[in-house]
Design a protein around this motif. Structure first.
Motif, short mmCIF file in Angstrom:
data_model
loop_
_atom_site.label_atom_id
_atom_site.label_comp_id
_atom_site.label_asym_id
_atom_site.label_seq_id
_atom_site.Cartn_x
_atom_site.Cartn_y
_atom_site.Cartn_z
N TYR A 1 -13.10 5.67 -5.89
CA TYR A 1 -12.35 4.42 -6.07
C TYR A 1 -12.11 4.22 -7.56
O TYR A 1 -12.95 4.54 -8.39
CB TYR A 1 -13.15 3.24 -5.52
CG TYR A 1 -12.59 1.90 -5.92
CD1 TYR A 1 -11.53 1.34 -5.23
CD2 TYR A 1 -13.10 1.20 -7.02
CE1 TYR A 1 -11.00 0.10 -5.60
CE2 TYR A 1 -12.58 -0.03 -7.39
CZ TYR A 1 -11.53 -0.58 -6.69
OH TYR A 1 -11.01 -1.78 -7.05
N GLU B 1 -4.02 -2.28 -9.95
CA GLU B 1 -3.99 -1.19 -8.96
C GLU B 1 -5.41 -0.97 -8.44
O GLU B 1 -6.34 -0.84 -9.22
CB GLU B 1 -3.52 0.11 -9.60
CG GLU B 1 -2.13 0.09 -10.17
CD GLU B 1 -1.83 1.39 -10.90
OE1 GLU B 1 -1.14 2.23 -10.31
OE2 GLU B 1 -2.31 1.55 -12.04
N ARG B 2 -5.53 -0.92 -7.13
CA ARG B 2 -6.79 -0.54 -6.50
C ARG B 2 -6.52 0.80 -5.83
O ARG B 2 -5.65 0.90 -4.98
CB ARG B 2 -7.22 -1.61 -5.50
CG ARG B 2 -7.69 -2.86 -6.21
CD ARG B 2 -8.04 -3.96 -5.23
NE ARG B 2 -8.66 -5.06 -5.92
CZ ARG B 2 -8.01 -5.97 -6.64
NH1 ARG B 2 -6.71 -5.91 -6.76
NH2 ARG B 2 -8.66 -6.94 -7.25
N MET B 3 -7.28 1.82 -6.25
CA MET B 3 -6.93 3.19 -5.90
C MET B 3 -8.09 3.96 -5.29
O MET B 3 -9.24 3.72 -5.66
CB MET B 3 -6.46 3.94 -7.15
CG MET B 3 -5.31 3.26 -7.87
SD MET B 3 -5.01 3.92 -9.53
CE MET B 3 -6.13 2.92 -10.50
N PHE C 1 -1.22 -2.32 -4.36
CA PHE C 1 -0.66 -3.19 -5.41
C PHE C 1 -0.73 -4.64 -4.94
O PHE C 1 -0.42 -4.94 -3.78
CB PHE C 1 0.81 -2.85 -5.68
CG PHE C 1 1.03 -1.59 -6.45
CD1 PHE C 1 0.97 -1.58 -7.83
CD2 PHE C 1 1.32 -0.41 -5.79
CE1 PHE C 1 1.18 -0.42 -8.56
CE2 PHE C 1 1.54 0.76 -6.50
CZ PHE C 1 1.46 0.76 -7.88
N ASP D 1 0.85 -1.19 0.00
CA ASP D 1 0.00 0.00 0.00
C ASP D 1 0.88 1.24 0.00
O ASP D 1 1.81 1.33 0.81
CB ASP D 1 -0.89 0.03 1.25
CG ASP D 1 -1.85 -1.14 1.32
OD1 ASP D 1 -2.20 -1.69 0.27
OD2 ASP D 1 -2.26 -1.49 2.44
N ILE E 1 -2.93 9.87 -4.36
CA ILE E 1 -3.77 8.70 -4.57
C ILE E 1 -3.24 7.53 -3.75
O ILE E 1 -2.04 7.29 -3.71
CB ILE E 1 -3.87 8.36 -6.08
CG1 ILE E 1 -4.96 7.35 -6.33
CG2 ILE E 1 -2.56 7.93 -6.66
CD1 ILE E 1 -5.43 7.32 -7.78
N PHE F 1 0.77 7.89 -3.65
CA PHE F 1 1.48 8.38 -4.84
C PHE F 1 1.03 9.83 -5.00
O PHE F 1 -0.17 10.11 -5.00
CB PHE F 1 1.09 7.53 -6.05
CG PHE F 1 1.60 8.05 -7.36
CD1 PHE F 1 2.91 7.81 -7.75
CD2 PHE F 1 0.77 8.75 -8.23
CE1 PHE F 1 3.38 8.26 -8.98
CE2 PHE F 1 1.23 9.20 -9.44
CZ PHE F 1 2.54 8.96 -9.82
N ILE G 1 -2.79 3.74 -3.40
CA ILE G 1 -2.76 2.61 -4.34
C ILE G 1 -2.40 1.35 -3.58
O ILE G 1 -1.41 1.31 -2.84
CB ILE G 1 -1.73 2.82 -5.47
CG1 ILE G 1 -1.97 4.14 -6.20
CG2 ILE G 1 -1.79 1.64 -6.46
CD1 ILE G 1 -0.91 4.48 -7.25
N HIS H 1 2.02 -1.29 -15.29
CA HIS H 1 2.50 -2.01 -14.10
C HIS H 1 2.20 -3.49 -14.26
O HIS H 1 1.21 -3.86 -14.89
CB HIS H 1 1.75 -1.54 -12.84
CG HIS H 1 1.71 -0.06 -12.66
ND1 HIS H 1 2.73 0.62 -12.06
CD2 HIS H 1 0.77 0.85 -13.00
CE1 HIS H 1 2.41 1.91 -12.04
NE2 HIS H 1 1.24 2.07 -12.60
#
Length: 160
Positions: A122, A96-98, A147, A76, A143, A79, A145, A92
């Motif tokens: 989201y 990505e969950r943002m 991963f 986590d 943001i 950014f 993120i 990537h």
């Protein structure tokens, strides 16, 4: 009839063994997880350690690791890019969950329409799908993120 009863008793015994094993396994996992400390961080927290972004990212870009190891799965980060910054085309290995914490971010994934991410929204970015971004003029874009895979970012050469 006796064989059926024996067979049913053996099945019940196996079920009991599986349930007991599962319960002890869950208890062990809970104890292992309990040794980890809870965490709450804000994007404006003075204790955050902001590190550099890859060289192809815009000036003033920063990454703060919130939880995990950038070289391992399940990381986590925050950014951050400055207002009016363009994020060059890249991709990537990880999905990505943002969640946008501040600012207004415009993102375009290859083959898709531009999407606007507002503060509190989201967003999901598929693994290996190239994308570009742009932070609006509402202030810096921060943001969160999550991963799934280790942290990476690969620039794409844009043909003129």
């Amino acid at each position: 009839m006796k064989n059926k009863r024996l067979s049913s008793n053996v099945a019940a015994l196996w079920l009991l063994v599986l349930l007991l094993y599962s319960a002890s396994s869950i208890g062990q996992q809970s104890n292992e997880m309990a040794t980890e400390m809870a965490l709450v961080k804000s994007h404006s927290d003075d204790s955050l350690q902001w590190g550099p972004c890859p060289p192809f990212m815009p000036e003033g870009c920063g990454i703060a690791v919130l939880h995990g190891d950038p070289a391992k799965n399940n990381l986590d980060i925050f950014f951050k890019v400055q207002a009016n910054s363009a994020i060059p085309k890249h991709w990537h290995n990880s999905a990505e969950r943002m969640i946008l914490v501040s600012g207004k971010l415009y993102v375009t994934y290859d083959g898709e329409e531009e999407q606007i991410i507002n503060t509190g929204s989201y967003a999901f970015g598929p693994a290996t799908k190239p994308h570009v971004g742009r932070c609006g003029d509402e202030g810096p874009c921060v943001i969160f993120i999550a991963f799934e895979e280790p942290l990476d970012a690969f620039p794409m050469v844009v043909k003129q």
